[in-house]
Design a protein around this motif. Sequence first.
Motif, PDB file in Angstrom:
ATOM      1  N   UNK A  17       0.828  -1.208   0.000  1.00 41.02           N
ATOM      2  CA  UNK A  17       0.000   0.000   0.000  1.00 41.02           C
ATOM      3  C   UNK A  17       0.862   1.259   0.000  1.00 41.02           C
ATOM      4  N   UNK A  18       1.921   1.258   0.820  1.00 38.38           N
ATOM      5  CA  UNK A  18       2.820   2.418   0.863  1.00 38.38           C
ATOM      6  C   UNK A  18       3.521   2.607  -0.477  1.00 38.38           C
ATOM      7  N   UNK A  19       3.985   1.507  -1.062  1.00 40.06           N
ATOM      8  CA  UNK A  19       4.682   1.584  -2.341  1.00 40.06           C
ATOM      9  C   UNK A  19       3.750   2.080  -3.440  1.00 40.06           C
ATOM     10  N   UNK A  20       2.522   1.599  -3.463  1.00 41.05           N
ATOM     11  CA  UNK A  20       1.565   2.023  -4.492  1.00 41.05           C
ATOM     12  C   UNK A  20       1.316   3.526  -4.409  1.00 41.05           C
ATOM     13  N   UNK A  21       1.203   4.043  -3.199  1.00 42.05           N
ATOM     14  CA  UNK A  21       0.989   5.484  -3.037  1.00 42.05           C
ATOM     15  C   UNK A  21       2.218   6.265  -3.491  1.00 42.05           C
ATOM     16  N   UNK A  22       3.399   5.795  -3.100  1.00 37.30           N
ATOM     17  CA  UNK A  22       4.635   6.485  -3.462  1.00 37.30           C
ATOM     18  C   UNK A  22       4.918   6.398  -4.960  1.00 37.30           C
ATOM     19  N   UNK A  27       6.594   8.625  -9.902  1.00 33.53           N
ATOM     20  CA  UNK A  27       6.648   8.353 -11.335  1.00 33.53           C
ATOM     21  C   UNK A  27       5.511   8.998 -12.128  1.00 33.53           C
ATOM     22  N   UNK A  28       4.650   9.768 -11.504  1.00 29.01           N
ATOM     23  CA  UNK A  28       3.537  10.456 -12.181  1.00 29.01           C
ATOM     24  C   UNK A  28       2.768   9.493 -13.086  1.00 29.01           C
ATOM     25  N   UNK A  67      12.512   0.924 -11.234  1.00 28.32           N
ATOM     26  CA  UNK A  67      11.491   0.170 -10.509  1.00 28.32           C
ATOM     27  C   UNK A  67      12.124  -0.888  -9.604  1.00 28.32           C
ATOM     28  N   UNK A  68      13.231  -1.505 -10.056  1.00 31.38           N
ATOM     29  CA  UNK A  68      13.967  -2.454  -9.205  1.00 31.38           C
ATOM     30  C   UNK A  68      14.424  -1.768  -7.928  1.00 31.38           C
ATOM     31  N   UNK A  69      15.038  -0.608  -8.089  1.00 36.63           N
ATOM     32  CA  UNK A  69      15.522   0.147  -6.930  1.00 36.63           C
ATOM     33  C   UNK A  69      14.365   0.573  -6.033  1.00 36.63           C
ATOM     34  N   UNK A  70      13.288   1.010  -6.635  1.00 34.03           N
ATOM     35  CA  UNK A  70      12.124   1.446  -5.887  1.00 34.03           C
ATOM     36  C   UNK A  70      11.573   0.300  -5.041  1.00 34.03           C
ATOM     37  N   UNK A  71      11.374  -0.870  -5.640  1.00 41.07           N
ATOM     38  CA  UNK A  71      10.849  -2.032  -4.905  1.00 41.07           C
ATOM     39  C   UNK A  71      11.787  -2.423  -3.768  1.00 41.07           C
ATOM     40  N   UNK A  72      13.078  -2.274  -3.984  1.00 38.56           N
ATOM     41  CA  UNK A  72      14.062  -2.598  -2.951  1.00 38.56           C
ATOM     42  C   UNK A  72      13.918  -1.739  -1.707  1.00 38.56           C
ATOM     43  N   UNK A  74      11.331  -1.229  -0.215  1.00 31.21           N
ATOM     44  CA  UNK A  74      10.338  -1.926   0.631  1.00 31.21           C
ATOM     45  C   UNK A  74      10.683  -3.409   0.759  1.00 31.21           C
ATOM     46  N   UNK A  75      11.970  -3.748   0.597  1.00 31.96           N
ATOM     47  CA  UNK A  75      12.427  -5.147   0.661  1.00 31.96           C
ATOM     48  C   UNK A  75      11.723  -6.027  -0.355  1.00 31.96           C
ATOM     49  N   UNK A  76      11.456  -5.471  -1.518  1.00 29.47           N
ATOM     50  CA  UNK A  76      10.808  -6.221  -2.577  1.00 29.47           C
ATOM     51  C   UNK A  76      11.668  -6.231  -3.827  1.00 29.47           C
TER      52      UNK A  76
END
Length: 81
Positions: A17-22, A27-28, A67-72, A74-76
């Motif tokens: 949920x936090x990642x989806x909001x961010x 990334x607009x 996107x790889x860095x972004x997911x990381x 959140x430990x994803x």
Amino acid sequence: MSDVRHVLVLPDREAAEEAAEALGERFALDEEPRLLRDALAGEDDAEDAQWLVVLADEEERLDPRELDEFAGEWDGWREEP
């Protein structure tokens, strides 16, 4: 237009949920990401579930490395198609 989608795999619902909001802020995005629960094979317990954040990228504007860095954060990770 293509049917490009990115899938981020995150460890729990709160992170998803936090990642989806961010994602929308960073990334607009034109379209809101979809959240999906992905139970691990053979597991019924919600604690054994990963959460997926699915992003439509029809114009192929999003950089997979970003996107790889972004997911990381959140430990994803980003799932390869």
